[in-house]
Design a protein around this motif. Structure first.
Motif, PDB file in Angstrom:
ATOM      1  N   ALA A 125      96.014  -8.088  58.076  1.00 53.22           N
ATOM      2  CA  ALA A 125      95.664  -9.385  58.682  1.00 53.22           C
ATOM      3  C   ALA A 125      94.319  -9.750  58.768  1.00 53.22           C
ATOM      4  O   ALA A 125      93.753 -10.975  58.676  1.00 53.22           O
ATOM      5  N   SER A 126      93.695  -8.991  59.431  1.00 55.20           N
ATOM      6  CA  SER A 126      92.326  -9.375  59.738  1.00 55.20           C
ATOM      7  C   SER A 126      91.366  -9.548  58.650  1.00 55.20           C
ATOM      8  O   SER A 126      90.692 -10.386  58.345  1.00 55.20           O
ATOM      9  N   ARG A 140      92.759  -8.633  64.109  1.00 49.58           N
ATOM     10  CA  ARG A 140      93.703  -9.783  64.428  1.00 49.58           C
ATOM     11  C   ARG A 140      95.089  -9.072  64.174  1.00 49.58           C
ATOM     12  O   ARG A 140      95.547  -8.253  63.362  1.00 49.58           O
ATOM     13  N   ASP A 141      95.927  -9.727  65.101  1.00 50.94           N
ATOM     14  CA  ASP A 141      97.249  -9.059  65.147  1.00 50.94           C
ATOM     15  C   ASP A 141      98.332 -10.372  64.971  1.00 50.94           C
ATOM     16  O   ASP A 141      97.772 -11.542  65.152  1.00 50.94           O
ATOM     17  N   GLN A 142      99.327 -10.104  64.678  1.00 53.66           N
ATOM     18  CA  GLN A 142     100.442 -11.063  64.213  1.00 53.66           C
ATOM     19  C   GLN A 142     101.309 -11.288  65.643  1.00 53.66           C
ATOM     20  O   GLN A 142     101.758 -10.517  66.108  1.00 53.66           O
ATOM     21  N   VAL A 147      98.466 -16.062  64.668  1.00 52.78           N
ATOM     22  CA  VAL A 147      97.679 -14.877  64.827  1.00 52.78           C
ATOM     23  C   VAL A 147      96.547 -14.929  65.915  1.00 52.78           C
ATOM     24  O   VAL A 147      96.164 -16.065  66.519  1.00 52.78           O
ATOM     25  N   VAL A 161     100.678 -14.563  58.870  1.00 54.74           N
ATOM     26  CA  VAL A 161      99.114 -14.546  59.113  1.00 54.74           C
ATOM     27  C   VAL A 161      98.627 -15.629  58.780  1.00 54.74           C
ATOM     28  O   VAL A 161      97.480 -15.938  59.425  1.00 54.74           O
TER      29      VAL A 161
END
Length: 391
Positions: free
Chosen positions: A82-83, A28-30, A186, A180
Motif C-alpha cells: 500500500a505504501s 501507510r495502512d488500509q 488509507v 488503497v
C-alpha cells in the motif's frame, strides 16, 4: 472426441506490472484492515476461523491446516505494498495490482534483516497470505453482498542458478487494491510500528491510529468490546491482563494508554501524544501480506515474519522519545539512614525497587505512608521518621 484441458491464464498476463523503484515511501495502512480482525495475532499456527459481525459488517477469515492463517506480521507485506502504491502517485507513476520488486526492497523497508533465513520467512508469509481466505460484505457493490478473496492472488520468485532470489512479483486482490487507491481509506502510520514485537501491541496500535487519530481527548474502549474486535482466542480475562501489562510498558509510538474503571467495567483510553500522521491527499490513478506469552511457560512455536531489532530502513525515523528513566533514579543514600531502607540497599536492587515503587505510586498511596512520631519530620522518599542527626 478428445477434450481439451482448459488452462486458466495468469492474471499477470493481463495486467501491466508496477515495478517498485521507490525507496523513501512513508508507511501507510488500509483503514478496513486496521479496524476489523483480519489476521491472527499469534505466531503459532492458527486454523480456527475468525467470525466477526458488527452492525451490517461481517468478516470471515478461513485458514488451511497446512499453512495456517496469515498473521499480523505477515500483514507487513500488505502495508509495504500500500505504501509503494500511494508513493507512486506522488511521483506521477501509474500503478497496478501486479507488483514487481526485489525481496531486499521489501525486507529493509519493514525493518527486517536480509539473510537467507529472512528470505525463507518472507516466502512463508506470502504462502499464508495466499492460502488465507477472506469473506466479507465490507465495500460490496450495489447488487453484491459478499466478496471472497485471498490477500495475494498469486506470487512468483526469480532465482539464479545458485538458488539466490533476485526478484519477486505478486498480484493483489481487487478488494484490497481499491481500498488503497481510495484516498479516504488509507492512513499513514509511524515507522516504529514495525518494531513492536507483540501481536496485541501491533493490533492495538492500528486500532489507536484508526479511532483515536488526532482527537485530543483520545478514544475510550470497553475491554470486552476490544477483545471481540481483536478476534483473539484467549479468554477475556487473559486479554485484559495483557492489556494492563501493555499499559505499564507504554510501547505504542504516538499514543498513551490508560486504564479507566466505571463501576465494574474496565475501559482502555487511548490518547494521541504526537499527531504526526495524516491521511493520503488524493487517489491513485489506476490501470487495470501474538499473543506472545508474557509470563509462564512458552508453548508456542515461532513461525512467520518476526520483528527484529532496528535495521536499515528506507523510511525516515519519526518516533516519540523514550521514557526519561533517568529522572526516576534517586541517590543511593536515603536521609533516614535506615539500614533496611530500599534506598540504602545494594545499587542494583535499590534502583530496581525505586523504579517499581515510583511507577506504581498513586495519589491514593500518599495517605498510606507511615506517619512517624507526632510532630516529627519524615523522610520524603521512604516515609520513615528522620533520626535527630538528620533533621
Amino acid at each position: 472426441m478428445q477434450r481439451r484441458r482448459l488452462i486458466t491464464p495468469s492474471e499477470r498476463n493481463t495486467l501491466d506490472p508496477f515495478v517498485v523503484a521507490t525507496g523513501d515511501a512513508k508507511p501507510r495502512d488500509q483503514r478496513d484492515l486496521m479496524e476489523r480482525p483480519f489476521f491472527s495475532l499469534a505466531k503459532a499456527k492458527r486454523v480456527v476461523p475468525i467470525i466477526y459481525e458488527a452492525g451490517d459488517a461481517r468478516v470471515e477469515v478461513l485458514a488451511v491446516q497446512e499453512h495456517g492463517m496469515a498473521t499480523i506480521w505477515d500483514a507487513d507485506v500488505l502495508i509495504w505494498a500500500a505504501s509503494q502504491i500511494v508513493e507512486a502517485e506522488n511521483l506521477g507513476l501509474r500503478t497496478s495490482r501486479f507488483l514487481r520488486f526485489t525481496p531486499y526492497q521489501l525486507l529493509t523497508a519493514i525493518g527486517r534483516e536480509t539473510g537467507a533465513r529472512d528470505y525463507k520467512l518472507l516466502k512463508g508469509a506470502l504462502t499464508r497470505l495466499q492460502s488465507t481466505v477472506i469473506r466479507t460484505n465490507i465495500r460490496h457493490g450495489e447488487n453484491w453482498r459478499r466478496h471472497q478473496f485471498s490477500w495475494i492472488n498469486e506470487w512468483e520468485e526469480l532465482t539464479r542458478a545458485d538458488g539466490r532470489v533476485e526478484g519477486m512479483e505478486f498480484v493483489l486482490p481487487d478488494w484490497f487494491y481499491r481500498g488503497v487507491i481510495d484516498r479516504s481509506l488509507v492512513l499513514t502510520i509511524d515507522p516504529a510500528y514495525f518494531r513492536l514485537t507483540g501481536g496485541i501491541e501491533r493490533w492495538l496500535y492500528r486500532v489507536a491510529r484508526k479511532h483515536a487519530g488526532r482527537q485530543p481527548g483520545g478514544w475510550l474502549f470497553d475491554v470486552p468490546h476490544l477483545h471481540e474486535k481483536s478476534g483473539s482466542l484467549v479468554r477475556v480475562s487473559d486479554f485484559a491482563l495483557q492489556l494492563r501489562r501493555i499499559v505499564l510498558r507504554q510501547p505504542l509510538p504516538g499514543y498513551r494508554l490508560h486504564i479507566d474503571r466505571d463501576d465494574r467495567r474496565e475501559l482502555l483510553r487511548i490518547v494521541p501524544v504526537s499527531p504526526s500522521t495524516t491521511p493520503v491527499d488524493k487517489a491513485v490513478e489506476t490501470i487495470g501480506t501474538s499473543h506472545a506469552a508474557l509470563s509462564g511457560f512458552r508453548t508456542q512455536t515461532l513461525s512467520g515474519l518476526r520483528t527484529h531489532a532496528a535495521q536499515l530502513s528506507l523510511w525516515p525515523e519519526k518516533t516519540i522519545p523514550g521514557l526519561n528513566l533517568e529522572s526516576n533514579v534517586l541517590t543511593l543514600t536515603c536521609c533516614c539512614e535506615s539500614g533496611d531502607c530500599g534506598d540504602n540497599a545494594s545499587p542494583l536492587h535499590s534502583v530496581t525497587d525505586r523504579l517499581i515503587r515510583k511507577a506504581a505510586f498513586t495519589e491514593h498511596d500518599i495517605g498510606e505512608r507511615p506517619p512517624g512520631r507526632a510532630g516529627a519530620a519524615v523522610c520524603r522518599r521512604c516515609g520513615r521518621s528522620l533520626p535527630s542527626s538528620s533533621r
